[in-house]
Design a protein around this motif. Structure first.
Motif, PDB file in Angstrom:
ATOM      1  N   PHE A 112      21.978  32.318  11.579  1.00 52.04           N
ATOM      2  CA  PHE A 112      23.187  32.176  12.374  1.00 52.04           C
ATOM      3  C   PHE A 112      22.930  31.129  13.453  1.00 52.04           C
ATOM      4  CE2 PHE A 112      26.430  35.640  11.753  1.00 52.04           C
ATOM      5  CZ  PHE A 112      25.961  36.059  10.527  1.00 52.04           C
ATOM      6  N   ASP A 113      23.880  30.219  13.646  1.00 52.56           N
ATOM      7  CA  ASP A 113      23.758  29.161  14.642  1.00 52.56           C
ATOM      8  C   ASP A 113      24.512  29.580  15.900  1.00 52.56           C
ATOM      9  OD1 ASP A 113      24.199  26.749  16.188  1.00 52.56           O
ATOM     10  OD2 ASP A 113      23.561  25.632  14.418  1.00 52.56           O
ATOM     11  N   SER A 114      23.765  29.931  16.942  1.00 53.59           N
ATOM     12  CA  SER A 114      24.356  30.474  18.160  1.00 53.59           C
ATOM     13  C   SER A 114      25.380  29.535  18.774  1.00 53.59           C
ATOM     14  CB  SER A 114      23.266  30.784  19.185  1.00 53.59           C
ATOM     15  OG  SER A 114      22.318  31.669  18.646  1.00 53.59           O
ATOM     16  N   ASP A 115      25.031  28.264  18.891  1.00 48.22           N
ATOM     17  CA  ASP A 115      25.934  27.306  19.527  1.00 48.22           C
ATOM     18  C   ASP A 115      27.203  27.109  18.712  1.00 48.22           C
ATOM     19  OD1 ASP A 115      24.350  26.831  21.789  1.00 48.22           O
ATOM     20  OD2 ASP A 115      23.101  25.406  20.684  1.00 48.22           O
ATOM     21  N   CYS A 116      27.080  27.108  17.390  1.00 47.56           N
ATOM     22  CA  CYS A 116      28.267  26.979  16.536  1.00 47.56           C
ATOM     23  C   CYS A 116      29.208  28.166  16.737  1.00 47.56           C
ATOM     24  CB  CYS A 116      27.859  26.878  15.066  1.00 47.56           C
ATOM     25  SG  CYS A 116      27.424  25.219  14.524  1.00 47.56           S
ATOM     26  N   VAL A 117      28.632  29.345  16.847  1.00 49.75           N
ATOM     27  CA  VAL A 117      29.452  30.544  17.056  1.00 49.75           C
ATOM     28  C   VAL A 117      30.157  30.468  18.405  1.00 49.75           C
ATOM     29  CG1 VAL A 117      29.374  33.035  17.407  1.00 49.75           C
ATOM     30  CG2 VAL A 117      28.061  32.004  15.551  1.00 49.75           C
ATOM     31  N   VAL A 166      37.266  32.791  10.504  1.00 52.15           N
ATOM     32  CA  VAL A 166      36.717  31.502  10.918  1.00 52.15           C
ATOM     33  C   VAL A 166      35.241  31.501  10.535  1.00 52.15           C
ATOM     34  CG1 VAL A 166      36.239  29.954  12.849  1.00 52.15           C
ATOM     35  CG2 VAL A 166      38.350  31.312  12.829  1.00 52.15           C
ATOM     36  N   LYS A 167      34.866  30.669   9.569  1.00 54.50           N
ATOM     37  CA  LYS A 167      33.512  30.676   9.040  1.00 54.50           C
ATOM     38  C   LYS A 167      32.725  29.503   9.622  1.00 54.50           C
ATOM     39  CE  LYS A 167      35.198  32.645   4.685  1.00 54.50           C
ATOM     40  NZ  LYS A 167      35.231  32.494   3.201  1.00 54.50           N
ATOM     41  N   VAL A 168      31.606  29.807  10.284  1.00 55.72           N
ATOM     42  CA  VAL A 168      30.765  28.753  10.851  1.00 55.72           C
ATOM     43  C   VAL A 168      29.523  28.588   9.983  1.00 55.72           C
ATOM     44  CG1 VAL A 168      31.603  29.224  13.182  1.00 55.72           C
ATOM     45  CG2 VAL A 168      29.525  30.330  12.381  1.00 55.72           C
ATOM     46  N   PRO A 169      28.990  27.366   9.884  1.00 55.08           N
ATOM     47  CA  PRO A 169      27.810  27.140   9.034  1.00 55.08           C
ATOM     48  C   PRO A 169      26.553  27.744   9.631  1.00 55.08           C
ATOM     49  CG  PRO A 169      28.374  25.143  10.225  1.00 55.08           C
ATOM     50  CD  PRO A 169      29.482  26.127  10.511  1.00 55.08           C
TER      51      PRO A 169
END
Length: 233
Positions: free
Chosen positions: A76-81, A66-69
């Motif tokens: 790295f985007d903490s909330d996206c993760v 699962v790849k997050v932008p």
């Protein structure tokens, strides 16, 4: 099992030998992680632009990458993760500083993510380039507090032993014990182990490498600024 090297690493970071695993480079450690903890259908979260071995580790074991932008600063985007975590999530790979963008996220932000995810989700913090950060904040000591945290390091970068292939992971002893059950028994040679022991003791080389790297990075940043080129700090 590289007992002398494991003890030397543990002494360096204030940990116990039982909390250290040594492998055939970090790629070998990641393969070990996959063999130990991943099953078909599990989800493995990582950034869209990061070290490709994380995606490969998942796919080899039949898990789903699962790849997050990354965010607008290429971090790295903490909330996206956090928002990407589902009931099928088994593992998160977080590279800090990130390969290939070089961006660095403060340790406090990483702690926020660890505390926001379920404890049965493994958080793999790849610190292969940590020594090259201006103000390095390592998560090594946090392995004592968070039993789902695995911190990975390598001798391939600042220590200059890339061709020797030797890396290690630090985590709660219960995780390390499980990883040694699936680890290839002879994946680290005596020569590699001896080289890593020598590298740990060679403070002069470490210091010179770090000083040279930071100086050259600053020189490049000054040059890009002078010519008006956009770049990622």
């Amino acid at each position: 099992t590289c007992l002398k090297l494991r003890q030397a690493i543990a002494d360096r970071y204030g940990l116990t030998q039982e909390s250290i695993l040594v492998g055939n480079g970090l790629d070998g450690v990641f393969t070990n992680l996959g063999r130990t903890f991943l099953n078909g259908g599990d989800e493995v979260i990582s950034a869209e632009l990061t070290f490709s071995a994380y995606h490969d580790t998942a796919e080899i074991m039949g898990a789903v990458p699962v790849k997050v932008p990354l965010n607008y600063r290429m971090e790295f985007d903490s909330d996206c993760v956090i928002n990407a975590v589902t009931e099928r999530t088994k593992m998160i790979f977080w590279c800090n500083p990130n390969n290939p963008t070089g961006t660095f996220v403060p340790l406090g932000e990483i702690v926020r993510v660890i505390e926001a995810i379920p404890q049965n989700v493994l958080f793999v913090l790849d610190e292969a380039y940590i020594e090259f950060a201006e103000n390095p904040e390592s998560g090594m000591a946090l392995t004592k507090k968070y039993p789902n945290l695995i911190v990975c390091r390598t001798f391939s970068k600042i220590h200059g032993l890339a061709g020797v292939r030797i890396g290690f992971a630090a985590a709660h002893p219960m995780l390390i014990k499980q990883m040694y059950r699936t680890r290839e028994p002879y994946c680290v040679s005596d020569i590699a182990s001896a080289g890593a022991l020598a590298a740990l003791a060679d403070e002069d080389y470490f210091s010179e490498s770090r000083t040279l790297f930071i100086r050259e990075r600053q020189r490049l940043e000054s040059f890009f600024t002078e010519i008006g080129a956009d770049f990622i700090p």
